[in-house]
Design a protein around this motif. Structure first.
Motif, PDB file in Angstrom:
ATOM      1  N   TRP A 163      38.526  19.271  40.225  1.00  0.00           N
ATOM      2  CA  TRP A 163      39.546  18.672  39.692  1.00  0.00           C
ATOM      3  C   TRP A 163      40.200  19.560  38.727  1.00  0.00           C
ATOM      4  N   GLY A 164      41.523  19.649  38.994  1.00  0.00           N
ATOM      5  CA  GLY A 164      42.120  20.838  38.033  1.00  0.00           C
ATOM      6  C   GLY A 164      42.079  22.095  38.341  1.00  0.00           C
ATOM      7  N   ASP A 165      43.180  23.013  37.984  1.00  0.00           N
ATOM      8  CA  ASP A 165      43.030  24.380  38.617  1.00  0.00           C
ATOM      9  C   ASP A 165      42.272  25.388  37.376  1.00  0.00           C
ATOM     10  N   PRO A 166      41.034  25.965  37.909  1.00  0.00           N
ATOM     11  CA  PRO A 166      40.564  26.661  37.067  1.00  0.00           C
ATOM     12  C   PRO A 166      41.025  27.974  36.527  1.00  0.00           C
ATOM     13  N   GLY A 191      37.327  35.994  43.594  1.00  0.00           N
ATOM     14  CA  GLY A 191      38.445  36.854  43.237  1.00  0.00           C
ATOM     15  C   GLY A 191      39.725  36.779  43.732  1.00  0.00           C
ATOM     16  N   ILE A 192      39.799  35.620  44.886  1.00  0.00           N
ATOM     17  CA  ILE A 192      40.992  35.290  45.192  1.00  0.00           C
ATOM     18  C   ILE A 192      41.429  33.965  44.401  1.00  0.00           C
ATOM     19  N   PRO A 193      42.764  33.980  44.004  1.00  0.00           N
ATOM     20  CA  PRO A 193      43.428  32.953  43.007  1.00  0.00           C
ATOM     21  C   PRO A 193      42.809  31.622  43.654  1.00  0.00           C
ATOM     22  N   ALA A 194      42.868  30.344  42.772  1.00  0.00           N
ATOM     23  CA  ALA A 194      42.159  29.237  43.343  1.00  0.00           C
ATOM     24  C   ALA A 194      43.278  28.562  44.131  1.00  0.00           C
ATOM     25  N   ALA A 195      44.573  28.560  43.765  1.00  0.00           N
ATOM     26  CA  ALA A 195      45.459  28.018  44.729  1.00  0.00           C
ATOM     27  C   ALA A 195      45.489  28.703  45.968  1.00  0.00           C
ATOM     28  N   VAL A 196      45.448  29.889  46.250  1.00  0.00           N
ATOM     29  CA  VAL A 196      45.436  30.587  47.639  1.00  0.00           C
ATOM     30  C   VAL A 196      44.091  30.179  48.308  1.00  0.00           C
ATOM     31  N   PRO A 231      41.925  32.464  57.240  1.00  0.00           N
ATOM     32  CA  PRO A 231      41.850  31.481  56.414  1.00  0.00           C
ATOM     33  C   PRO A 231      40.105  31.299  56.072  1.00  0.00           C
ATOM     34  N   ASP A 232      39.326  31.442  56.954  1.00  0.00           N
ATOM     35  CA  ASP A 232      37.898  31.255  56.590  1.00  0.00           C
ATOM     36  C   ASP A 232      37.401  32.339  55.620  1.00  0.00           C
ATOM     37  N   GLN A 233      37.977  33.488  55.714  1.00  0.00           N
ATOM     38  CA  GLN A 233      37.438  34.504  54.966  1.00  0.00           C
ATOM     39  C   GLN A 233      38.335  34.769  53.247  1.00  0.00           C
ATOM     40  N   ILE A 234      39.481  34.503  53.512  1.00  0.00           N
ATOM     41  CA  ILE A 234      40.249  34.425  52.221  1.00  0.00           C
ATOM     42  C   ILE A 234      39.805  33.252  51.659  1.00  0.00           C
ATOM     43  N   ASN A 288      32.076  34.553  38.309  1.00  0.00           N
ATOM     44  CA  ASN A 288      32.622  35.935  38.009  1.00  0.00           C
ATOM     45  C   ASN A 288      33.782  35.764  38.646  1.00  0.00           C
ATOM     46  N   GLY A 289      34.267  35.248  40.099  1.00  0.00           N
ATOM     47  CA  GLY A 289      35.511  35.229  40.367  1.00  0.00           C
ATOM     48  C   GLY A 289      36.433  34.371  39.582  1.00  0.00           C
ATOM     49  N   LEU A 290      35.822  33.231  39.118  1.00  0.00           N
ATOM     50  CA  LEU A 290      36.870  32.414  38.266  1.00  0.00           C
ATOM     51  C   LEU A 290      37.285  33.298  37.061  1.00  0.00           C
ATOM     52  N   ARG A 291      36.320  33.991  36.399  1.00  0.00           N
ATOM     53  CA  ARG A 291      36.698  34.696  35.099  1.00  0.00           C
ATOM     54  C   ARG A 291      37.646  35.841  35.548  1.00  0.00           C
ATOM     55  N   ALA A 292      37.745  36.395  36.962  1.00  0.00           N
ATOM     56  CA  ALA A 292      38.562  37.517  37.316  1.00  0.00           C
ATOM     57  C   ALA A 292      40.088  36.810  37.487  1.00  0.00           C
ATOM     58  N   THR A 293      40.062  35.740  38.209  1.00  0.00           N
ATOM     59  CA  THR A 293      41.290  35.106  38.344  1.00  0.00           C
ATOM     60  C   THR A 293      41.900  34.160  37.461  1.00  0.00           C
ATOM     61  N   HIS A 294      41.409  33.944  36.275  1.00  0.00           N
ATOM     62  CA  HIS A 294      41.914  33.068  35.374  1.00  0.00           C
ATOM     63  C   HIS A 294      43.217  33.915  34.567  1.00  0.00           C
TER      64      HIS A 294
END
Length: 586
Positions: free
Chosen positions: A338-341, A229-234, A221-224, A427-433
């Motif tokens: 606050w909210g799912d990006p 690049g991992i989805p926000a909910a995950v 869990p600490d790494q994920i 960049n991670g938020l861009r990738a997973t949106h």
């Protein structure tokens, strides 16, 4: 995938096929060994020499390489089938569990997924007044199980299809191809290193089956949770697990510290003077550090648990609160949203500045992001848009502290490190949106604005549409145009009596420097040209003048002293920056 197909699937057949390929791989390996000993070694040990012998040896070596490559490819089929079994078995178990729970609750699930129940309170089979809610929960679980099976089907089909193509066209006999395929299969079991390109991380994550993903979350869990690049909910799910682990670890370490050593050495050892015992000094240092960390982690847990007022019920109603980052590096790391990006059309990410701490994220500091959320929602409603906002509070670096970290607020090293991390995060938020790209706004307050400035100077620039700087001591560049998104998309708010704006800071700390700075750059601040100055070239929006004592902390509507500041920020975040209340640059 439908309910009947998944429910009735005989996945044991996958195991049978997997075992068959295991047997084939073993037998094939034995043939390779026999070939080596019976043919290749004998040829090498013979006295045969000459051109024909050289050609024969070369051909034998090539054939050996092809056989070994084929053995590897057969083994990869077996591994793919094992992953297929694991994925389908997990999905099937989740479906059967949901159907069993539906039956226990008096719900009937149709083959097409429709759910009905006896709604007559007088009937012996009455499903109860909570049936609609139960039905919704069951429906969600069934949908998740079917999606899980579909995901497993797609990922495994792609892997087996690739191996089948290799087998049919002969590329599977190539050593380089077999090695690349083996490396790709091994990579699925290895978490990408921190700092890996977020798009590569996204590709890796999507290549896992749902069952493999769940194992990653459970075991790492600490790494994920902290991997861009991992989805926000995950990330939220993994980080909530890791947060509990961090709290438990600090409690255990405090318990294991044992009782305090005596505070002072015996007078006989110190010639009568009171001298603190070094063992006590070290014990106290460890205890205080652990307590500070524990307080920070626990404050965030309390906020997630609803024990702290999140200011809900306003214009933004009840957005989900996601934990996108947590860690014990340095002073601590904490990122909440606050909210799912990944789903919002408008995404804001605020970097705090001087004196920001992990405890502050759990306390009141992070409410700045919630107030930004509410303001952006209000702006969207005023402009007749459907509100769709996520507002992030990003403490992913060691913010300078007035106490304990010396003149760090004057240095740029923390901003350099933080800027690189912030760039990767966005960049991670861009990738997973999901869906159309979001309208993204980077915000920096105080020293956090320097972090944003440094982030824009990373290779590729900062993937945002707008930048908001408030209470800024400078952003490391002299022109808004140097931030990489166009000066018209850089917005600055600086209160008249903000101490940051009132003094060219080099002169405050190094008097001899002040005169030089005033001559060479009359608009200079601690870290470059004053962003609120005309020479910087940004759009300046109206904020309250404030006072020396409070203006630096009131840009986000704290105590309603910020004037137009927060409404203007909300307009920018919601994509309506053209409607801000403007103020002339200095």
């Amino acid at each position: 995938m439908d309910i009947k197909t998944l429910h009735d699937a005989d996945i044991i057949g996958i195991t049978t096929a997997k075992n068959a390929f295991d047997t084939l791989a073993t037998a094939f390996g034995q043939h390779v060994e026999n070939w080596q000993s019976e043919v290749v070694n004998r040829l090498h040990n013979s006295q045969w020499t000459g051109t024909a012998a050289d050609h024969a040896n070369t051909r034998m070596q090539n054939l050996e390489n092809e056989l070994k490559a084929a053995q590897q490819e057969i083994g990869l089929v077996s591994r793919a089938l094992q992953d297929a079994y694991d994925g389908f078995a997990a999905a099937q178990a989740h479906l059967i569990s949901a159907l069993d729970d539906a039956k226990t609750a008096g719900l009937t699930v149709a083959p097409d997924g429709g759910i009905t129940w006896d709604n007559d309170p007088k009937s012996p089979t009455f499903a109860g007044h909570g049936a609609p809610e139960h039905a919704k929960q069951i429906q969600d679980r069934i949908t998740a199980a079917l999606n899980e099976a579909d995901h497993a089907d797609q990922t495994i089909n792609a892997r087996l299809g690739h191996l089948a193509t290799n087998a049919s066209n002969g590329t599977g006999l190539d050593s380089a191809t077999a090695k690349a395929d083996t490396d790709a299969a091994n990579a699925l079991q290895q978490i990408p290193a921190a700092g890996t390109d977020p798009n590569s991380v996204k590709g890796w994550w999507n290549g896992l089956t749902d069952e493999q993903q769940q194992r990653m979350i459970l075991n790492h869990p600490d790494q994920i949770g902290n991997l861009d690049g991992i989805p926000a909910a995950v990330r939220d799910k993994a980080n909530q697990t890791n947060l509990k682990n961090l709290i438990q670890d600090r409690n255990n370490q405090l318990k294991n510290l044992g009782p305090a050593p005596k505070q002072y050495l015996d007078p006989a050892e110190t010639n009568g003077g009171p001298v603190e015992n070094p063992d006590y000094t070290e014990w106290k240092r460890k205890r205080d550090t652990l307590k500070e960390q524990l307080a920070g982690f626990q404050s965030i847990q309390d906020r997630l648990d609803g024990k702290v007022d999140n200011g809900l019920g306003g214009p933004g109603s009840n957005p989900p609160l996601l934990l996108l980052g947590i860690g014990d590096q340095g002073q601590g790391r904490a990122i909440i949203s606050w909210g799912d990006p990944d789903k919002a059309k408008n995404v804001s990410s605020l970097v705090p500045g001087l004196n920001s701490t992990m405890a502050g994220v759990g306390g009141g500091d992070a409410m700045t992001a919630k107030r930004v959320y509410d303001s952006a929602v209000s702006s969207a409603q005023i402009n007749h848009d459907t509100p769709s906002v996520a507002s992030v509070f990003w403490l992913g670096y060691d913010a300078p502290q007035l106490e304990g970290s010396g003149p760090s607020v004057l240095m740029q090293d923390r901003a350099e490190e933080g800027g690189a991390a912030y760039n990767k995060f966005l960049n991670g938020l861009r990738a997973t949106h999901e869906g159309e790209p979001a309208h993204m706004t980077a915000q920096g307050h105080s020293y956090g604005s320097l972090v944003v400035g440094k982030a824009t100077q990373q290779p590729g620039g900062l993937p945002v549409d707008d930048i908001v700087l408030v209470g800024s001591p400078g952003v490391g560049v002299d022109k808004a145009s140097q931030l990489g998104i166009g000066a018209d998309h850089v917005y600055v708010g600086t209160a008249k009596y903000d101490p940051i704006a009132m003094a060219p800071a080099p002169g405050m700390f190094v008097p001899g420097w002040a005169a030089v700075e005033a001559i060479t750059n009359p608009d200079g601040l601690w870290h470059g040209t004053d962003p609120a100055s005309q020479g910087f070239g940004a759009q300046r929006f109206s904020v309250a003048d404030g006072s020396v004592g409070d203006s630096h902390d009131n840009y986000f509507g704290k105590d309603d002293k910020g004037g137009d500041s927060l409404p203007n920020i909300g307009k920018i975040v919601s994509g309506h920056g053209n409607t801000i209340t403007r103020e002339d640059p200095r």
